[in-house]
Design a protein around this motif. Sequence first.
Motif, PDB file in Angstrom:
ATOM      1  N   PRO A 268       0.718  -1.218  -0.011  1.00 22.25           N
ATOM      2  CA  PRO A 268      -0.093  -0.163  -0.029  1.00 22.25           C
ATOM      3  C   PRO A 268       0.881   1.239  -0.107  1.00 22.25           C
ATOM      4  O   PRO A 268       0.386   2.351  -0.495  1.00 22.25           O
ATOM      5  CB  PRO A 268      -0.916  -0.224   1.323  1.00 22.25           C
ATOM      6  N   THR A 269       2.175   1.089   0.361  1.00 22.05           N
ATOM      7  CA  THR A 269       2.839   2.500   0.417  1.00 22.05           C
ATOM      8  C   THR A 269       4.239   1.999  -0.042  1.00 22.05           C
ATOM      9  O   THR A 269       4.583   0.894  -0.041  1.00 22.05           O
ATOM     10  CB  THR A 269       2.989   2.855   1.959  1.00 22.05           C
ATOM     11  N   VAL A 270       5.047   2.895  -0.237  1.00 16.71           N
ATOM     12  CA  VAL A 270       6.575   2.686  -0.544  1.00 16.71           C
ATOM     13  C   VAL A 270       7.144   2.129   0.628  1.00 16.71           C
ATOM     14  O   VAL A 270       7.221   3.105   1.579  1.00 16.71           O
ATOM     15  CB  VAL A 270       7.161   3.535  -1.186  1.00 16.71           C
ATOM     16  N   LEU A 271       7.937   0.917   0.740  1.00 20.48           N
ATOM     17  CA  LEU A 271       8.316   0.596   1.813  1.00 20.48           C
ATOM     18  C   LEU A 271       9.916   0.960   2.077  1.00 20.48           C
ATOM     19  O   LEU A 271      10.205   1.184   2.981  1.00 20.48           O
ATOM     20  CB  LEU A 271       8.507  -1.107   1.975  1.00 20.48           C
ATOM     21  N   THR A 272      10.519   1.058   0.834  1.00 19.09           N
ATOM     22  CA  THR A 272      11.905   1.412   0.814  1.00 19.09           C
ATOM     23  C   THR A 272      12.384   1.608  -0.403  1.00 19.09           C
ATOM     24  O   THR A 272      11.888   1.356  -1.462  1.00 19.09           O
ATOM     25  CB  THR A 272      12.917   0.303   1.407  1.00 19.09           C
ATOM     26  N   THR A 273      13.261   2.643  -0.774  1.00 18.48           N
ATOM     27  CA  THR A 273      13.746   2.839  -2.022  1.00 18.48           C
ATOM     28  C   THR A 273      15.110   2.333  -2.294  1.00 18.48           C
ATOM     29  O   THR A 273      15.719   2.077  -3.439  1.00 18.48           O
ATOM     30  CB  THR A 273      13.900   4.426  -2.038  1.00 18.48           C
ATOM     31  N   ASN A 274      15.460   1.677  -1.191  1.00 19.23           N
ATOM     32  CA  ASN A 274      16.651   0.671  -1.513  1.00 19.23           C
ATOM     33  C   ASN A 274      16.660  -0.731  -0.912  1.00 19.23           C
ATOM     34  O   ASN A 274      16.846  -0.925   0.274  1.00 19.23           O
ATOM     35  CB  ASN A 274      18.169   1.274  -0.731  1.00 19.23           C
ATOM     36  N   SER A 275      16.158  -1.928  -1.653  1.00 15.49           N
ATOM     37  CA  SER A 275      15.839  -3.253  -1.210  1.00 15.49           C
ATOM     38  C   SER A 275      16.986  -3.944  -0.738  1.00 15.49           C
ATOM     39  O   SER A 275      16.938  -5.078  -0.579  1.00 15.49           O
ATOM     40  CB  SER A 275      14.689  -3.735  -2.099  1.00 15.49           C
ATOM     41  N   LEU A 276      18.323  -3.447  -1.013  1.00 19.17           N
ATOM     42  CA  LEU A 276      19.420  -3.881  -0.773  1.00 19.17           C
ATOM     43  C   LEU A 276      19.901  -3.887   0.643  1.00 19.17           C
ATOM     44  O   LEU A 276      20.957  -4.456   1.128  1.00 19.17           O
ATOM     45  CB  LEU A 276      20.590  -3.674  -1.526  1.00 19.17           C
ATOM     46  N   ILE A 277      19.092  -3.371   1.282  1.00 18.22           N
ATOM     47  CA  ILE A 277      19.606  -2.587   2.861  1.00 18.22           C
ATOM     48  C   ILE A 277      18.585  -3.487   3.619  1.00 18.22           C
ATOM     49  O   ILE A 277      17.116  -3.299   3.665  1.00 18.22           O
ATOM     50  CB  ILE A 277      19.305  -1.183   3.140  1.00 18.22           C
ATOM     51  N   PHE A 278      19.231  -4.374   4.403  1.00 16.25           N
ATOM     52  CA  PHE A 278      18.476  -5.406   5.267  1.00 16.25           C
ATOM     53  C   PHE A 278      18.596  -4.671   6.803  1.00 16.25           C
ATOM     54  O   PHE A 278      19.503  -4.764   7.382  1.00 16.25           O
ATOM     55  CB  PHE A 278      18.963  -6.871   4.934  1.00 16.25           C
ATOM     56  N   ASN A 279      17.172  -4.281   7.243  1.00  9.71           N
ATOM     57  CA  ASN A 279      17.217  -3.503   8.692  1.00  9.71           C
ATOM     58  C   ASN A 279      16.055  -4.321   9.364  1.00  9.71           C
ATOM     59  O   ASN A 279      14.783  -4.449   8.801  1.00  9.71           O
ATOM     60  CB  ASN A 279      16.657  -2.195   8.227  1.00  9.71           C
ATOM     61  N   LYS A 280      16.737  -4.959  10.386  1.00  3.37           N
ATOM     62  CA  LYS A 280      15.752  -5.993  11.242  1.00  3.37           C
ATOM     63  C   LYS A 280      14.452  -5.055  11.631  1.00  3.37           C
ATOM     64  O   LYS A 280      13.463  -5.755  11.553  1.00  3.37           O
ATOM     65  CB  LYS A 280      16.817  -6.424  12.353  1.00  3.37           C
ATOM     66  N   GLU A 281      14.617  -4.214  12.084  1.00  2.17           N
ATOM     67  CA  GLU A 281      13.443  -3.221  12.719  1.00  2.17           C
ATOM     68  C   GLU A 281      12.415  -3.105  11.755  1.00  2.17           C
ATOM     69  O   GLU A 281      11.178  -3.504  11.839  1.00  2.17           O
ATOM     70  CB  GLU A 281      13.850  -1.885  13.338  1.00  2.17           C
ATOM     71  N   LYS A 282      12.898  -2.723  10.693  1.00  9.06           N
ATOM     72  CA  LYS A 282      12.014  -2.280   9.522  1.00  9.06           C
ATOM     73  C   LYS A 282      11.316  -3.716   8.899  1.00  9.06           C
ATOM     74  O   LYS A 282      10.050  -3.788   8.468  1.00  9.06           O
ATOM     75  CB  LYS A 282      12.746  -1.667   8.336  1.00  9.06           C
TER      76      LYS A 282
END
Length: 308
Positions: A268-282
């Motif tokens: 429904p929304t833009v989750l991230t503009t960089n899907s190569l960044i693996f961030n546990k909280e997000k």
Amino acid sequence: MSHNYFMKALVISGGGSKGAFAGGVAQYLIEKKKHNYDLFIGTSTGSLLVSHLASGRVDEIKEIYTNVTQKDIFSHCPFKIKNKYGVENIGIHHFNIIKNFIKGSKTFGESYNLKALIESSTTKDEFNKLQNSNVDIVVTVSNLSLNQVEYKSIKDFSYEEFCEWTWISCNYTPFMTLVKKNGCEYADGGLGSMVPIEEAIKRGATEIDAIILQTEVSQLNRMPSLNPFSLLTNMFNFMLDRIEGQNIRIGKFVASNNDAIINFYYTPTVLTTNSLIFNKEKMTQWWLSGFDFAKHTNEESSPLETAE
């Protein structure tokens, strides 16, 4: 062409770290809606999810997706993550890249840790159970040498080989490993087919739940490119978005010609503009929002299912 049979497929698109959202959607569909799929087909991050989802090991794959870090993916990480104005950007890790090139690598980074993660997360026993079940699991890879997309079914390979194909499906070159296999160079399935709806229908699917790790309407201004890397990822994202749009259009067209139904689940929304960044909280947050989104979508549209 009318079907005398019914075959349900789950299709999960590529999208790197955004796969956590797809996991949440799939968890809702499998556990709450009790959807029984005959075919699971994934590209890139989607192919990481399908084996676990097919064998009902939802909690296990959730654990992986909500705890994974850069180190779990990259044996050689080509970038540093910089936070500027609250936006995470990737900067070049010059030293790592130079080391990689000296070793004779063709890519900026290597992803052997991801390969090890895939192997450790599915045992041979679990693999054998899946291989002997009635469910088919298919992953998408791009054969750069023969210039074609290939679909690899769990039914056709040994444990080691299928783990490798799953890994290859996720290798977002030139940041991750380029794999040479059977004399050909292979890379991320998303370079050829981000959303393999057409393949699902070719394999006989009559109803498809398609999880698309992208918003339905483009609502994004990309950050300006800061270095050659962010330019490369911006370019790739641009191309992958185009491929994704084409896959969806072709999928809808093929579905209408084959009396197949597609239920789309977009983010429904833009989750991230960089899907190569693996961030546990997000990623933990995205998994939950995927689950909630699917719940919300399904409760709103029942008892009358919304038609395309």
